[in-house]
Design a protein around this motif. Structure first.
Motif, PDB file in Angstrom:
ATOM      1  N   LEU A   1      30.232  13.228  -4.944  1.00  0.00           N
ATOM      2  CA  LEU A   1      29.376  13.778  -5.999  1.00  0.00           C
ATOM      3  C   LEU A   1      27.893  13.526  -5.748  1.00  0.00           C
ATOM      4  O   LEU A   1      27.051  13.944  -6.544  1.00  0.00           O
ATOM      5  CB  LEU A   1      29.782  13.193  -7.357  1.00  0.00           C
ATOM      6  CG  LEU A   1      31.132  13.654  -7.881  1.00  0.00           C
ATOM      7  CD1 LEU A   1      31.526  12.851  -9.118  1.00  0.00           C
ATOM      8  CD2 LEU A   1      31.118  15.149  -8.177  1.00  0.00           C
ATOM      9  N   ARG A   2      27.553  12.898  -4.639  1.00  0.00           N
ATOM     10  CA  ARG A   2      26.147  12.566  -4.394  1.00  0.00           C
ATOM     11  C   ARG A   2      25.254  13.793  -4.264  1.00  0.00           C
ATOM     12  O   ARG A   2      24.072  13.724  -4.589  1.00  0.00           O
ATOM     13  CB  ARG A   2      25.997  11.644  -3.193  1.00  0.00           C
ATOM     14  CG  ARG A   2      26.167  12.292  -1.850  1.00  0.00           C
ATOM     15  CD  ARG A   2      26.071  11.257  -0.728  1.00  0.00           C
ATOM     16  NE  ARG A   2      26.310  11.832   0.559  1.00  0.00           N
ATOM     17  CZ  ARG A   2      27.500  12.031   1.097  1.00  0.00           C
ATOM     18  NH1 ARG A   2      28.575  11.687   0.427  1.00  0.00           N
ATOM     19  NH2 ARG A   2      27.632  12.572   2.277  1.00  0.00           N
ATOM     20  N   ASP A   3      25.809  14.890  -3.835  1.00  0.00           N
ATOM     21  CA  ASP A   3      25.008  16.106  -3.678  1.00  0.00           C
ATOM     22  C   ASP A   3      25.108  17.037  -4.878  1.00  0.00           C
ATOM     23  O   ASP A   3      24.587  18.142  -4.839  1.00  0.00           O
ATOM     24  CB  ASP A   3      25.419  16.855  -2.405  1.00  0.00           C
ATOM     25  CG  ASP A   3      25.058  16.069  -1.155  1.00  0.00           C
ATOM     26  OD1 ASP A   3      24.036  15.361  -1.175  1.00  0.00           O
ATOM     27  OD2 ASP A   3      25.806  16.156  -0.173  1.00  0.00           O
ATOM     28  N   GLY A   4      25.793  16.606  -5.924  1.00  0.00           N
ATOM     29  CA  GLY A   4      25.855  17.416  -7.130  1.00  0.00           C
ATOM     30  C   GLY A   4      27.262  17.679  -7.617  1.00  0.00           C
ATOM     31  O   GLY A   4      28.247  17.145  -7.111  1.00  0.00           O
ATOM     32  N   GLU A   5      27.310  18.529  -8.589  1.00  0.00           N
ATOM     33  CA  GLU A   5      28.527  18.859  -9.333  1.00  0.00           C
ATOM     34  C   GLU A   5      29.617  19.450  -8.438  1.00  0.00           C
ATOM     35  O   GLU A   5      29.327  20.237  -7.548  1.00  0.00           O
ATOM     36  CB  GLU A   5      28.101  19.875 -10.401  1.00  0.00           C
ATOM     37  CG  GLU A   5      29.124  20.227 -11.400  1.00  0.00           C
ATOM     38  CD  GLU A   5      28.546  21.174 -12.439  1.00  0.00           C
ATOM     39  OE1 GLU A   5      28.197  20.690 -13.524  1.00  0.00           O
ATOM     40  OE2 GLU A   5      28.444  22.373 -12.156  1.00  0.00           O
TER      41      GLU A   5
ATOM     42  N   THR B   1      37.840  20.927  -5.547  1.00  0.00           N
ATOM     43  CA  THR B   1      36.945  20.631  -4.423  1.00  0.00           C
ATOM     44  C   THR B   1      36.932  19.144  -4.141  1.00  0.00           C
ATOM     45  O   THR B   1      37.015  18.714  -2.983  1.00  0.00           O
ATOM     46  CB  THR B   1      35.524  21.143  -4.710  1.00  0.00           C
ATOM     47  OG1 THR B   1      35.575  22.556  -4.895  1.00  0.00           O
ATOM     48  CG2 THR B   1      34.573  20.811  -3.579  1.00  0.00           C
ATOM     49  N   LEU B   2      36.840  18.338  -5.201  1.00  0.00           N
ATOM     50  CA  LEU B   2      36.875  16.888  -5.016  1.00  0.00           C
ATOM     51  C   LEU B   2      38.183  16.450  -4.371  1.00  0.00           C
ATOM     52  O   LEU B   2      38.186  15.588  -3.487  1.00  0.00           O
ATOM     53  CB  LEU B   2      36.691  16.172  -6.358  1.00  0.00           C
ATOM     54  CG  LEU B   2      35.274  16.169  -6.921  1.00  0.00           C
ATOM     55  CD1 LEU B   2      35.269  15.679  -8.349  1.00  0.00           C
ATOM     56  CD2 LEU B   2      34.347  15.339  -6.049  1.00  0.00           C
ATOM     57  N   ALA B   3      39.290  17.043  -4.795  1.00  0.00           N
ATOM     58  CA  ALA B   3      40.593  16.698  -4.228  1.00  0.00           C
ATOM     59  C   ALA B   3      40.611  16.956  -2.724  1.00  0.00           C
ATOM     60  O   ALA B   3      41.106  16.132  -1.948  1.00  0.00           O
ATOM     61  CB  ALA B   3      41.698  17.476  -4.932  1.00  0.00           C
ATOM     62  N   GLU B   4      40.047  18.079  -2.308  1.00  0.00           N
ATOM     63  CA  GLU B   4      39.971  18.383  -0.869  1.00  0.00           C
ATOM     64  C   GLU B   4      39.071  17.388  -0.151  1.00  0.00           C
ATOM     65  O   GLU B   4      39.412  16.896   0.927  1.00  0.00           O
ATOM     66  CB  GLU B   4      39.434  19.799  -0.656  1.00  0.00           C
ATOM     67  CG  GLU B   4      40.402  20.896  -1.024  1.00  0.00           C
ATOM     68  CD  GLU B   4      39.793  22.280  -0.851  1.00  0.00           C
ATOM     69  OE1 GLU B   4      38.876  22.442  -0.020  1.00  0.00           O
ATOM     70  OE2 GLU B   4      40.225  23.201  -1.565  1.00  0.00           O
TER      71      GLU B   4
ATOM     72  N   LEU C   1      27.774  12.996 -11.438  1.00  0.00           N
ATOM     73  CA  LEU C   1      27.436  11.620 -11.764  1.00  0.00           C
ATOM     74  C   LEU C   1      26.551  11.612 -13.002  1.00  0.00           C
ATOM     75  O   LEU C   1      25.700  12.490 -13.173  1.00  0.00           O
ATOM     76  CB  LEU C   1      26.717  10.954 -10.601  1.00  0.00           C
ATOM     77  CG  LEU C   1      27.556  10.774  -9.330  1.00  0.00           C
ATOM     78  CD1 LEU C   1      26.684  10.281  -8.188  1.00  0.00           C
ATOM     79  CD2 LEU C   1      28.700   9.813  -9.582  1.00  0.00           C
ATOM     80  N   THR C   2      26.740  10.633 -13.852  1.00  0.00           N
ATOM     81  CA  THR C   2      25.944  10.510 -15.069  1.00  0.00           C
ATOM     82  C   THR C   2      24.495  10.178 -14.730  1.00  0.00           C
ATOM     83  O   THR C   2      23.574  10.707 -15.336  1.00  0.00           O
ATOM     84  CB  THR C   2      26.534   9.418 -15.983  1.00  0.00           C
ATOM     85  OG1 THR C   2      27.871   9.797 -16.295  1.00  0.00           O
ATOM     86  CG2 THR C   2      25.749   9.259 -17.259  1.00  0.00           C
ATOM     87  N   ASP C   3      24.302   9.290 -13.758  1.00  0.00           N
ATOM     88  CA  ASP C   3      22.964   8.904 -13.315  1.00  0.00           C
ATOM     89  C   ASP C   3      23.072   8.373 -11.890  1.00  0.00           C
ATOM     90  O   ASP C   3      24.137   8.427 -11.287  1.00  0.00           O
ATOM     91  CB  ASP C   3      22.340   7.880 -14.270  1.00  0.00           C
ATOM     92  CG  ASP C   3      23.227   6.660 -14.474  1.00  0.00           C
ATOM     93  OD1 ASP C   3      23.783   6.137 -13.484  1.00  0.00           O
ATOM     94  OD2 ASP C   3      23.378   6.233 -15.630  1.00  0.00           O
ATOM     95  N   GLU C   4      21.985   7.845 -11.372  1.00  0.00           N
ATOM     96  CA  GLU C   4      21.955   7.403  -9.966  1.00  0.00           C
ATOM     97  C   GLU C   4      22.508   5.996  -9.760  1.00  0.00           C
ATOM     98  O   GLU C   4      22.714   5.572  -8.628  1.00  0.00           O
ATOM     99  CB  GLU C   4      20.522   7.481  -9.424  1.00  0.00           C
ATOM    100  CG  GLU C   4      19.617   6.345  -9.853  1.00  0.00           C
ATOM    101  CD  GLU C   4      19.075   6.426 -11.284  1.00  0.00           C
ATOM    102  OE1 GLU C   4      18.394   5.470 -11.675  1.00  0.00           O
ATOM    103  OE2 GLU C   4      19.337   7.407 -12.005  1.00  0.00           O
ATOM    104  N   HIS C   5      22.779   5.260 -10.818  1.00  0.00           N
ATOM    105  CA  HIS C   5      23.147   3.856 -10.663  1.00  0.00           C
ATOM    106  C   HIS C   5      24.462   3.633  -9.922  1.00  0.00           C
ATOM    107  O   HIS C   5      24.534   2.773  -9.041  1.00  0.00           O
ATOM    108  CB  HIS C   5      23.162   3.150 -12.022  1.00  0.00           C
ATOM    109  CG  HIS C   5      21.839   3.173 -12.691  1.00  0.00           C
ATOM    110  ND1 HIS C   5      20.736   2.518 -12.185  1.00  0.00           N
ATOM    111  CD2 HIS C   5      21.416   3.802 -13.808  1.00  0.00           C
ATOM    112  CE1 HIS C   5      19.699   2.732 -12.974  1.00  0.00           C
ATOM    113  NE2 HIS C   5      20.086   3.511 -13.960  1.00  0.00           N
TER     114      HIS C   5
END
Length: 114
Positions: free
Chosen positions: A39-43, A48-51, A86-90
Motif C-alpha cells: 500500500l506504500r504507493d497508494g490505494e 490486487t493486494l492478494a496477488e 494506509l491511514t497515514d505514514e506512521h
C-alpha cells in the motif's frame, strides 16, 4: 535527524505505551507487513493486494480487517469493490525501519548503508 516529539508522549509512563504494544502486535505478521508495503504507493483493491502478497483474497480480507481495527488502513467502497489505503505514514515508517533493522541482522553491510 529531527524527530517531531511531544515530551509527554515519549516517557516510560506515557499513556500510549500499551497502545503502541498493540500496534506492534498488529504488525507482527508477515502478511500484514507485506500488505503495508504493497500500500506504500497508494490505494489497492483486495484482489490486487492478494496477488501482490501471494495470499487468497479471503486471507487478505481477514488481515485487512485487523489493520482496519487498528486504524492502520482505511477502506473505500466503490460498488461491490473495496479499496484500501494506509491511514497515514506512521505504519509505513515503522515497517520501513523494521526492514532496515532486519537488514542489519542479516547483512554485514546493509544495502541502505552502501
Amino acid at each position: 535527524m529531527h524527530v517531531d516529539t511531544n515530551a509527554d508522549d515519549l516517557t516510560p509512563g506515557s499513556e500510549y505505551v500499551e497502545v503502541a504494544v498493540e500496534v506492534f502486535r498488529l504488525l507482527a505478521d508477515a502478511t500484514r507487513i507485506r500488505i503495508v508495503l504493497a500500500l506504500r504507493d497508494g490505494e489497492q483493491s483486495v484482489n490486487t493486494l492478494a496477488e501482490l502478497v501471494d495470499r487468497s483474497p479471503a486471507a487478505v480480507s481477514q488481515h485487512l480487517a485487523k489493520l482496519r481495527w487498528g486504524k492502520i488502513v482505511r477502506v473505500r467502497q466503490e460498488g461491490n469493490k473495496a479499496f484500501y489505503r494506509l491511514t497515514d505514514e506512521h505504519a509505513m515508517r515503522l515497517v520501513v525501519e523494521a526492514i532496515r533493522q532486519a537488514e542489519h541482522a542479516v547483512d554485514e553491510t546493509p544495502g541502505h548503508h552502501a
